[in-house]
Design a protein around this motif. Structure first.
Motif, PDB file in Angstrom:
ATOM      1  N   TYR A  62     -13.772  -6.141 -24.714  1.00  0.00           N
ATOM      2  CA  TYR A  62     -13.703  -7.595 -25.143  1.00  0.00           C
ATOM      3  C   TYR A  62     -13.622  -8.598 -23.755  1.00  0.00           C
ATOM      4  O   TYR A  62     -14.735  -9.351 -23.204  1.00  0.00           O
ATOM      5  N   CYS A  86     -18.613 -13.468 -33.748  1.00  0.00           N
ATOM      6  CA  CYS A  86     -17.617 -13.400 -34.188  1.00  0.00           C
ATOM      7  C   CYS A  86     -17.200 -14.897 -34.871  1.00  0.00           C
ATOM      8  O   CYS A  86     -17.398 -15.849 -34.127  1.00  0.00           O
ATOM      9  N   CYS A 104     -13.942 -16.344 -32.534  1.00  0.00           N
ATOM     10  CA  CYS A 104     -14.116 -16.466 -31.337  1.00  0.00           C
ATOM     11  C   CYS A 104     -15.585 -16.739 -30.574  1.00  0.00           C
ATOM     12  O   CYS A 104     -15.834 -17.257 -29.576  1.00  0.00           O
ATOM     13  N   CYS A 117     -14.539 -10.130 -34.746  1.00  0.00           N
ATOM     14  CA  CYS A 117     -14.449  -8.932 -34.088  1.00  0.00           C
ATOM     15  C   CYS A 117     -13.183  -8.316 -33.882  1.00  0.00           C
ATOM     16  O   CYS A 117     -12.193  -8.699 -34.462  1.00  0.00           O
ATOM     17  N   CYS A 175     -10.142 -10.245 -32.203  1.00  0.00           N
ATOM     18  CA  CYS A 175      -9.721 -11.235 -32.962  1.00  0.00           C
ATOM     19  C   CYS A 175      -8.714 -10.704 -34.083  1.00  0.00           C
ATOM     20  O   CYS A 175      -7.635 -10.883 -34.278  1.00  0.00           O
TER      21      CYS A 175
HETATM   22 ZN    ZN Z   1     -13.636 -12.807 -32.045  1.00  0.00          ZN
END
Ligand code: ZN
Ligand code: Q46
Length: 288
Positions: free
Chosen positions: A130, A261, A264, A273, A276
């Motif tokens: 990420y 997502c 975010c 996601c 998160c």
């Molecule tokens: Zn996210």
């Protein structure tokens, strides 16, 4: 021993022969350059720095050969280990004059890998995938370069075959194209060189890196087996990786729809996601 290529005194055994320092470095350059020449087209490069020999040697290689390189590091919060890693990365990038960006997971997102008791490596993988995509991209990166090497890919390949996860092998190639406007393409310049060759390179060039492994690492033993085979079959690893490279394109591509997502806005195949999800479980609840 004499160098197989130039006949001078040889002190290095690598690439299946005895070599002098200069011929070793030429061959190393040739293999790494083969990948860079094929897949790098002038983009701004960000190297994901873990502090280990691979990523630090890669940083040195790109720096020495004049690539527009920047470093990115995530402090994962694994006790003293992460502190030593950050120190060495800071001092080495400063020595080379390479711009460095660091994300401190605990300070910025309210949790650390050292606090996760269940499957820390799986959470760590989520965090790295990420942040290594998001932070460099937001700072102008056009391509993400990682230090994964030939032996890593051979090990992944064997594990995928044994676990019947065939489609995962589709990713075991030196370059992964952009799948979504927010996903950086990924390049692996060390695809044709392994642990042994990188270790020699790092020693010859005086590359600084952390010698200890992450305390949470579990070694599979596959790499030792590959080196054992190579004692009897010269160039086994190199020939094998060339086959994996070709074979990878025959594996079915994982079909996944990439959306953004809901929390975010980063690319994911789910509504929320995995990062998160982790953050909601362990860290700060805000999405900032
Ligand atoms: Zn996210
Ligand atoms: S995944 Fe696991 Fe590594 Fe993360 S927690 Fe350490 S060993 S650093 S490549």
């Amino acid at each position: 021993m004499k160098c197989k290529i130039c006949g001078k005194n040889a002190e290095i055994q690598a690439f299946g022969m005895w070599l002098c320092r200069d011929c070793f470095l030429k061959l190393f350059f040739r293999r790494v350059n083969k990948i860079l020449k094929k897949y790098w087209h002038g983009e701004k490069i960000w190297v994901a720095l873990s502090g280990g020999k691979d990523s630090m040697a890669l940083l040195h290689y790109l720096w020495e050969n004049g690539y527009p390189v920047h470093g990115y590091h995530i402090n994962l919060g694994i006790g003293d280990y992460s502190r030593s890693v950050e120190d060495i990365i800071r001092s080495y990038t400063e020595e080379l004059g390479v711009e460095l960006l660091i994300t401190n997971l605990r300070e910025e997102y309210g949790f650390s890998i050292g606090e996760i008791r269940r499957k820390p490596c799986s959470a760590c993988g989520t965090v790295k995938r990420y942040l290594m995509n998001k932070v460099p991209r937001e700072n102008g990166a056009e391509i993400l370069v990682t230090g994964h090497n030939m032996d890593d890919f051979l090990e992944f390949f064997i594990k995928n075959m044994l676990g019947k996860n065939y489609s995962w092998s589709r990713k075991l190639v030196p370059y992964l194209e952009r799948e979504h406007p927010k996903l950086l393409p990924k390049l692996r310049p060390f695809y044709l060189v392994g642990d042994k060759e990188i270790e020699i390179y790092a020693k010859l060039k005086g590359v600084k890196y952390i010698k200890e492994n992450c305390p949470l690492a579990k070694l599979s033993g596959w790499k030792e087996i590959l080196y054992e085979i190579e004692k009897k079959k010269k160039n086994f690893r190199y020939e094998m990786i060339l086959s994996v490279w070709e074979m990878a394109y025959f594996f079915p591509q994982e079909k996944r729809e990439i959306r953004e997502c809901k929390l975010c806005g980063e690319p994911t195949s789910r509504d929320i996601c995995s990062f998160c999800t982790l953050r909601m479980r362990y860290g700060k609840k805000s999405t900032g």
